[in-house]
Design an enzyme around this catalytic site. Structure first.
Site, PDB file in Angstrom:
ATOM      1  N   ASP A 139       0.601  -0.971   0.988  1.00 63.75           N
ATOM      2  CA  ASP A 139      -0.360  -1.445   1.722  1.00 63.75           C
ATOM      3  C   ASP A 139      -1.476  -1.049   1.893  1.00 63.75           C
ATOM      4  OD1 ASP A 139       1.177  -2.525   3.113  1.00 63.75           O
ATOM      5  OD2 ASP A 139       2.549  -0.871   4.594  1.00 63.75           O
ATOM      6  N   GLN A 156       7.284   0.947   7.648  1.00 65.38           N
ATOM      7  CA  GLN A 156       7.578  -0.373   8.169  1.00 65.38           C
ATOM      8  C   GLN A 156       6.434   0.655   9.899  1.00 65.38           C
ATOM      9  OE1 GLN A 156       8.301  -3.153   7.637  1.00 65.38           O
ATOM     10  NE2 GLN A 156       7.092  -3.649   9.183  1.00 65.38           N
ATOM     11  N   LYS A 180      11.590  -8.133   2.495  1.00 60.76           N
ATOM     12  CA  LYS A 180      11.073  -7.295   1.554  1.00 60.76           C
ATOM     13  C   LYS A 180      12.219  -7.088   0.424  1.00 60.76           C
ATOM     14  CE  LYS A 180       6.796  -5.384   4.338  1.00 60.76           C
ATOM     15  NZ  LYS A 180       6.840  -5.262   5.775  1.00 60.76           N
TER      16      LYS A 180
END
Ligand code: NDP
Length: 282
Positions: free
Chosen positions: A119, A96, A52
């Protein structure tokens, strides 16, 4: 023989567009910024976070990786989220998952400012997706829609069968297909006669987490087959939830694993970070 949907190529194209838009935004004094928070030492999570970070650098997005030890308390993690919520350099925050078991994933996600929840996992953003009034779409289902769009496949009026009903993939995927006017069926572990249902599909999205589970006899001639699964075989190789060998001869289009949906997920994260920065400018 099916046409292969090349996720790497499509992802590279979308990233080029993102890089151009980032450049334009920079000229207006804003550099989109993403903070990725990782707690603990899980090797797979570390690889994802590194990828990422690299993808941000390649597209000109500022990125910060916040690495916290396994022993981090929930209070400490929430304090970091508060700090990032207030940080003007940061437009997107990604935690994460999974977090170590002593930390509550849900409480942490809900602490992220919904305008920075790139997200799209928080209740506010999930609700907005249901209503069709969203700013961000969850990265993997959004990546699937982009692959279809770039391949000239319009879900409108088609029978779409999604295998898997997780909050991260299956459910939001169903909603995006519905917004795209598909007729949607969601299957799960209690679905009876799964093959009969999947054989009706013009578009199948396999997201169940079982290696090579969807076989050629479960799909209709000419179906579009999208394989979200990522499974590691005993020999270390990656494979999807679809048995590519038997499905490919029957499909009209198919995504490979690796190189299909996977590359799109990070690309959509970049797109969401760009969008968050653009929204702030407005
Ligand atoms: P989950 O384990 O959270 O969900 C799996 C779903 O599949 C559940 O709804 C489950 O049903 C259903 N299921 C399991 N077994 C069967 C079966 N035999 N028949 C029908 N349905 C079944 O997985 P995720 O959604 O998180 O991930 C799915 C796959 O996608 C995994 O391989 C994962 O690695 C991959 N993935 C890939 C990403 C990418 O970037 N390409 C991103 C995210 C995930 P029930 O609800 O009844 O238990």
């Amino acid at each position: 023989m099916a046409q292969i949907i090349n996720g790497k190529e499509i992802s590279a194209k979308v990233r080029r567009d993102i890089a151009l838009k980032v450049e334009e935004l920079k000229k207006r004094g804003i550099t989109p910024g993403l903070a990725v928070v990782i707690v603990g030492e899980d090797p797979a999570s570390k690889v994802y976070v590194r990828n990422k970070h690299r993808a941000c650098e390649e597209t000109g997005i500022y990125s910060e990786v916040c690495e916290l030890p396994e022993s981090t308390t929930e209070e400490e993690l929430l304090a970091l989220i508060d700090k990032l919520n207030a940080d003007d350099k940061i437009h997107g925050i990604l935690v994460q998952l999974p977090l170590p078991s002593h930390l509550d994933d849900k409480a942490v996600i809900e602490r992220i400012d919904p305008r920075k929840d790139v997200d799209a996992f928080s209740a506010v953003n999930v609700g907005k997706i249901m209503l069709g009034e969203y700013d961000f779409l969850p990265c993997t289902p959004a990546g699937v829609m982009e692959l279809l769009n770039e391949s000239g496949i319009d879900p409108s009026g088609k029978e779409c069968v999604i295998v898997g009903r997780s909050n991260i993939v299956g459910k939001p995927q169903a909603m995006l297909m519905l917004h795209a006017n598909a007729t949607v069926t969601i299957c799960h572990s209690r679905t009876r006669e799964l093959a009969e249902v999947t054989r009706r599909a013009d578009i199948i999205v396999a997201a169940l987490g079982k290696a090579k589970f969807i076989t050629g006899d479960m799909i209709k001639e000419g179906a579009v087959v999208i394989d979200v699964g990522i499974n590691r075989l005993p020999d270390g190789k990656l494979c999807g939830d679809v048995d590519f060998e038997s499905a490919e001869p029957k499909a009209s289009y198919i995504t490979p694993v690796p190189g299909g949906v996977g590359p799109m997920t990070i690309t959509m994260l970049l797109q969401n970070t760009l969008k968050a920065a653009e929204l702030k400018l407005k």
